[in-house]
Scaffold this active site. Structure first.
Site, PDB file in Angstrom:
ATOM      1  N   THR A   1     -13.012  -4.081   9.077  1.00  0.00           N
ATOM      2  CA  THR A   1     -13.390  -5.417   9.510  1.00  0.00           C
ATOM      3  C   THR A   1     -12.848  -6.417   8.501  1.00  0.00           C
ATOM      4  O   THR A   1     -12.610  -6.078   7.344  1.00  0.00           O
ATOM      5  CB  THR A   1     -14.925  -5.579   9.629  1.00  0.00           C
ATOM      6  N   ASP A   2     -12.664  -7.645   8.939  1.00  0.00           N
ATOM      7  CA  ASP A   2     -12.190  -8.699   8.065  1.00  0.00           C
ATOM      8  C   ASP A   2     -13.349  -9.299   7.283  1.00  0.00           C
ATOM      9  O   ASP A   2     -14.513  -9.029   7.557  1.00  0.00           O
ATOM     10  CB  ASP A   2     -11.513  -9.802   8.886  1.00  0.00           C
ATOM     11  N   SER A   3     -13.020 -10.156   6.374  1.00  0.00           N
ATOM     12  CA  SER A   3     -14.001 -10.850   5.573  1.00  0.00           C
ATOM     13  C   SER A   3     -14.989 -11.599   6.463  1.00  0.00           C
ATOM     14  O   SER A   3     -14.599 -12.278   7.410  1.00  0.00           O
ATOM     15  CB  SER A   3     -13.288 -11.838   4.645  1.00  0.00           C
TER      16      SER A   3
END
Length: 158
Positions: free
Chosen positions: A63-65
């Site tokens: 997942t991204d930030s």
């Protein structure tokens, strides 16, 4: 570089699957990053503290930030066999911040891989639970108790 277990260590290990939920607001994403705190590293540290050995934690996806997850699957191998597989969740949760929760833990076959194994198979589906149906804390801030999506009706924006 990933830690590689010896053949002798492999003979004494079990594979544990974790189902994880998290509010990713305070994290740089799933994968270990040199410039921030990640979900993977936070979980890995908690597991290593529990089992007393280095582990490799492999997630189903990244997942991204700032991204949240509900039902993320990850696995690790351990020689710590004096804990029942379904009890790892509770023991790991005691070592995690409130915004990361292991919803469930169980032993899976040694060849199970969270990215390549069919998680819809009967042996993986047996016992699957979600936050609303199990006795673990919810990592999402009120009023965002069931939907991890920022901007969703009733959800939070962070």
């Amino acid at each position: 570089m990933e830690y590689q277990k010896t053949d002798e260590e492999k003979k004494k290990t079990i594979r544990i699957m974790l189902t994880v939920a998290y509010d990713g607001t305070n994290y740089c994403g799933w994968q270990v990053q040199p410039n921030g705190i990640s979900i993977q590293k936070t979980l890995q540290n908690a597991i290593e503290d529990l089992v007393g050995e280095k582990i490799n934690l492999t997630g189903a996806s990244r997942t991204d930030s700032g991204v949240h997850a509900l039902g993320q699957v990850a696995v690790f191998d351990t020689g710590k066999v004096n804990i029942a597989p379904e009890r790892f969740a509770q023991a790991i949760n005691q070592r995690l911040p409130r915004d990361i929760v292991v919803q469930e833990s169980r032993e899976v076959p040694a060849d199970f891989h969270p990215r390549y194994t069919d998680v819809e198979s009967p042996e993986i589906q047996a016992g699957t639970s979600l936050i609303g149906a199990c006795a673990v804390r919810n990592p999402f801030p009120a009023p965002c108790r069931t939907c991890p999506c920022p901007g969703a009706a009733g959800g939070h924006s962070g």
